[in-house]
Design a protein around this motif. Structure first.
Motif, PDB file in Angstrom:
ATOM      1  N   ILE A  52       0.843  -1.209   0.000  1.00  0.00           N
ATOM      2  CA  ILE A  52       0.000   0.000   0.000  1.00  0.00           C
ATOM      3  C   ILE A  52       0.867   1.244   0.000  1.00  0.00           C
ATOM      4  CG2 ILE A  52      -1.159   1.297   1.839  1.00  0.00           C
ATOM      5  CD1 ILE A  52      -3.367  -0.018   0.326  1.00  0.00           C
ATOM      6  N   ASP A  53       1.982   1.242   0.764  1.00  0.00           N
ATOM      7  CA  ASP A  53       2.870   2.404   0.788  1.00  0.00           C
ATOM      8  C   ASP A  53       3.514   2.625  -0.577  1.00  0.00           C
ATOM      9  OD1 ASP A  53       2.411   3.011   3.426  1.00  0.00           O
ATOM     10  OD2 ASP A  53       4.060   1.742   4.165  1.00  0.00           O
ATOM     11  N   VAL A  54       3.985   1.575  -1.176  1.00  0.00           N
ATOM     12  CA  VAL A  54       4.635   1.667  -2.476  1.00  0.00           C
ATOM     13  C   VAL A  54       3.624   2.149  -3.516  1.00  0.00           C
ATOM     14  CG1 VAL A  54       5.765   0.345  -4.306  1.00  0.00           C
ATOM     15  CG2 VAL A  54       6.313  -0.112  -1.905  1.00  0.00           C
ATOM     16  N   PHE A  55       2.435   1.582  -3.503  1.00  0.00           N
ATOM     17  CA  PHE A  55       1.396   1.962  -4.458  1.00  0.00           C
ATOM     18  C   PHE A  55       1.018   3.431  -4.275  1.00  0.00           C
ATOM     19  CE2 PHE A  55      -3.130   2.592  -5.387  1.00  0.00           C
ATOM     20  CZ  PHE A  55      -3.125   2.307  -6.742  1.00  0.00           C
ATOM     21  N   GLY A  56       0.866   3.874  -3.055  1.00  0.00           N
ATOM     22  CA  GLY A  56       0.496   5.265  -2.777  1.00  0.00           C
ATOM     23  C   GLY A  56       1.567   6.238  -3.224  1.00  0.00           C
ATOM     24  N   ASP A  57       2.829   5.916  -2.957  1.00  0.00           N
ATOM     25  CA  ASP A  57       3.915   6.809  -3.362  1.00  0.00           C
ATOM     26  C   ASP A  57       4.042   6.896  -4.875  1.00  0.00           C
ATOM     27  OD1 ASP A  57       4.478   7.359  -0.756  1.00  0.00           O
ATOM     28  OD2 ASP A  57       6.123   5.892  -0.596  1.00  0.00           O
ATOM     29  N   GLU A  58       3.938   5.769  -5.556  1.00  0.00           N
ATOM     30  CA  GLU A  58       4.074   5.762  -7.015  1.00  0.00           C
ATOM     31  C   GLU A  58       2.896   6.463  -7.689  1.00  0.00           C
ATOM     32  OE1 GLU A  58       4.530   1.707  -8.082  1.00  0.00           O
ATOM     33  OE2 GLU A  58       6.601   1.597  -7.366  1.00  0.00           O
ATOM     34  N   SER A  59       1.698   6.250  -7.191  1.00  0.00           N
ATOM     35  CA  SER A  59       0.504   6.809  -7.825  1.00  0.00           C
ATOM     36  C   SER A  59       0.362   8.300  -7.592  1.00  0.00           C
ATOM     37  CB  SER A  59      -0.751   6.109  -7.299  1.00  0.00           C
ATOM     38  OG  SER A  59      -0.666   4.743  -7.575  1.00  0.00           O
ATOM     39  N   SER A  60       0.804   8.774  -6.439  1.00  0.00           N
ATOM     40  CA  SER A  60       0.582  10.182  -6.110  1.00  0.00           C
ATOM     41  C   SER A  60       1.517  11.122  -6.860  1.00  0.00           C
ATOM     42  CB  SER A  60       0.717  10.408  -4.610  1.00  0.00           C
ATOM     43  OG  SER A  60       2.044  10.157  -4.216  1.00  0.00           O
ATOM     44  N   ASP A  61       2.584  10.588  -7.459  1.00  0.00           N
ATOM     45  CA  ASP A  61       3.518  11.456  -8.176  1.00  0.00           C
ATOM     46  C   ASP A  61       2.929  11.993  -9.474  1.00  0.00           C
ATOM     47  OD1 ASP A  61       5.399  11.249  -6.233  1.00  0.00           O
ATOM     48  OD2 ASP A  61       6.451   9.570  -7.187  1.00  0.00           O
ATOM     49  N   SER A  62       2.075  11.265 -10.129  1.00  0.00           N
ATOM     50  CA  SER A  62       1.533  11.714 -11.412  1.00  0.00           C
ATOM     51  C   SER A  62       0.012  11.754 -11.351  1.00  0.00           C
ATOM     52  CB  SER A  62       2.000  10.790 -12.530  1.00  0.00           C
ATOM     53  OG  SER A  62       1.538   9.483 -12.293  1.00  0.00           O
ATOM     54  N   VAL A  63      -0.518  12.924 -11.045  1.00  0.00           N
ATOM     55  CA  VAL A  63      -1.960  13.103 -11.021  1.00  0.00           C
ATOM     56  C   VAL A  63      -2.360  13.606 -12.405  1.00  0.00           C
ATOM     57  CG1 VAL A  63      -3.868  14.397 -10.001  1.00  0.00           C
ATOM     58  CG2 VAL A  63      -1.974  13.633  -8.573  1.00  0.00           C
ATOM     59  N   GLU A  64      -3.184  12.867 -13.090  1.00  0.00           N
ATOM     60  CA  GLU A  64      -3.616  13.243 -14.437  1.00  0.00           C
ATOM     61  C   GLU A  64      -4.980  13.914 -14.366  1.00  0.00           C
ATOM     62  OE1 GLU A  64      -1.821  13.003 -17.235  1.00  0.00           O
ATOM     63  OE2 GLU A  64      -0.194  12.232 -15.984  1.00  0.00           O
ATOM     64  N   LEU A  65      -5.165  14.942 -15.198  1.00  0.00           N
ATOM     65  CA  LEU A  65      -6.442  15.639 -15.269  1.00  0.00           C
ATOM     66  C   LEU A  65      -7.190  15.189 -16.508  1.00  0.00           C
ATOM     67  CD1 LEU A  65      -5.367  19.278 -14.337  1.00  0.00           C
ATOM     68  CD2 LEU A  65      -6.190  17.480 -12.827  1.00  0.00           C
ATOM     69  N   SER A  66      -8.486  15.107 -16.385  1.00  0.00           N
ATOM     70  CA  SER A  66      -9.309  14.694 -17.522  1.00  0.00           C
ATOM     71  C   SER A  66      -9.500  15.857 -18.486  1.00  0.00           C
ATOM     72  CB  SER A  66     -10.670  14.206 -17.021  1.00  0.00           C
ATOM     73  OG  SER A  66     -11.391  15.295 -16.483  1.00  0.00           O
ATOM     74  N   TYR A  67     -10.041  15.548 -19.652  1.00  0.00           N
ATOM     75  CA  TYR A  67     -10.333  16.586 -20.646  1.00  0.00           C
ATOM     76  C   TYR A  67     -11.329  17.591 -20.076  1.00  0.00           C
ATOM     77  CZ  TYR A  67     -12.242  18.836 -24.768  1.00  0.00           C
ATOM     78  OH  TYR A  67     -12.676  19.767 -25.664  1.00  0.00           O
ATOM     79  N   SER A  68     -12.290  17.090 -19.326  1.00  0.00           N
ATOM     80  CA  SER A  68     -13.295  17.955 -18.700  1.00  0.00           C
ATOM     81  C   SER A  68     -12.640  18.913 -17.697  1.00  0.00           C
ATOM     82  CB  SER A  68     -14.353  17.098 -18.001  1.00  0.00           C
ATOM     83  OG  SER A  68     -15.248  17.899 -17.284  1.00  0.00           O
ATOM     84  N   ASP A  69     -11.697  18.397 -16.912  1.00  0.00           N
ATOM     85  CA  ASP A  69     -10.969  19.247 -15.959  1.00  0.00           C
ATOM     86  C   ASP A  69     -10.229  20.363 -16.687  1.00  0.00           C
ATOM     87  OD1 ASP A  69     -11.727  17.735 -13.740  1.00  0.00           O
ATOM     88  OD2 ASP A  69      -9.952  16.431 -13.875  1.00  0.00           O
TER      89      ASP A  69
END
Length: 166
Positions: A52-69
Motif C-alpha cells: 500500500i505504501d509503495v502503491f500510494g507513493d508511485e501513484s501520487s507522483d503523477s496526477v492526471e487531469l481529464s479533458y473535462s478538468d
C-alpha cells in the motif's frame, strides 16, 4: 532613492495561459494531497501490507487531469483574466497598450532637479522639441525651478505659484 507611484493599477496576472497553469498546478496538488490522505488511512487499516505504501507513493507522483478538468480550467482562467482586467480599470486598453504600462505600474524612481541651470536646460530642450506647447513647457520650467530651489520632487503647483512663478 525616493520612489513614487505613478499609476494606480493593481498587478494582477492577466494572461489566461499563466492563470490556467496556476489553476492546473493547484488542482493537481489538491488531488495529490487527498490521494495521500486516502492511502495513509488505508495503510492504517491494512497495517500488515507493505505494498500500500509503495502503491500510494508511485501513484501520487503523477496526477492526471481529464479533458473535462482541462476545459473547465481554461474557461475559468479566461473568465478570471477578463475580470482582473476589468477590476484594474484598464479594460479599455488593448493588450499591447497594457503591456507598455506594466513597467510603470509599481513605482518609479524620483529624479530630482539638480540645480537651476539643469532646470533651464531641460525646459529649453522640451521647448525645442515642442515649440507649440509653449505654455506647458513654461509650466514645466517653473516646476523644475521650484524643485531645484526647494530640493523637493516636482509637484503640482498651487494656484499662488501658478500666478506668481518662482
Amino acid at each position: 532613492m525616493k520612489r513614487i507611484k505613478i499609476i494606480d493599477v493593481p498587478l494582477y496576472e492577466t494572461d489566461p495561459n499563466v492563470i490556467a497553469d496556476h489553476l492546473t498546478d493547484f488542482l493537481k496538488a489538491v488531488r495529490k494531497s487527498k490521494f495521500q490522505n486516502v492511502t495513509s488511512e488505508a495503510n492504517d487499516s491494512y497495517a500488515g501490507f507493505d505494498d500500500i505504501d509503495v502503491f500510494g507513493d508511485e501513484s501520487s507522483d503523477s496526477v492526471e487531469l481529464s479533458y473535462s478538468d482541462k476545459r473547465r480550467i481554461t474557461a475559468k482562467a479566461n473568465k478570471l483574466s477578463k475580470r482582473r482586467v476589468a477590476a484594474a480599470g484598464v479594460s479599455h486598453l488593448k493588450s499591447e497598450e497594457y503591456d507598455r504600462l506594466k513597467p510603470s505600474v509599481g513605482s518609479m524612481q524620483i529624479v530630482m532637479a539638480k540645480d537651476l541651470n539643469w532646470a533651464d536646460e531641460i525646459a529649453a530642450e522640451l521647448h525645442s522639441h515642442m515649440p507649440w506647447m509653449g505654455r506647458a513647457t513654461e509650466y514645466a520650467w517653473h516646476a523644475l525651478q521650484r524643485s531645484a530651489q526647494r530640493g523637493e520632487p516636482v509637484l503640482k503647483a498651487s494656484a499662488d505659484e501658478r500666478t506668481n512663478p518662482a
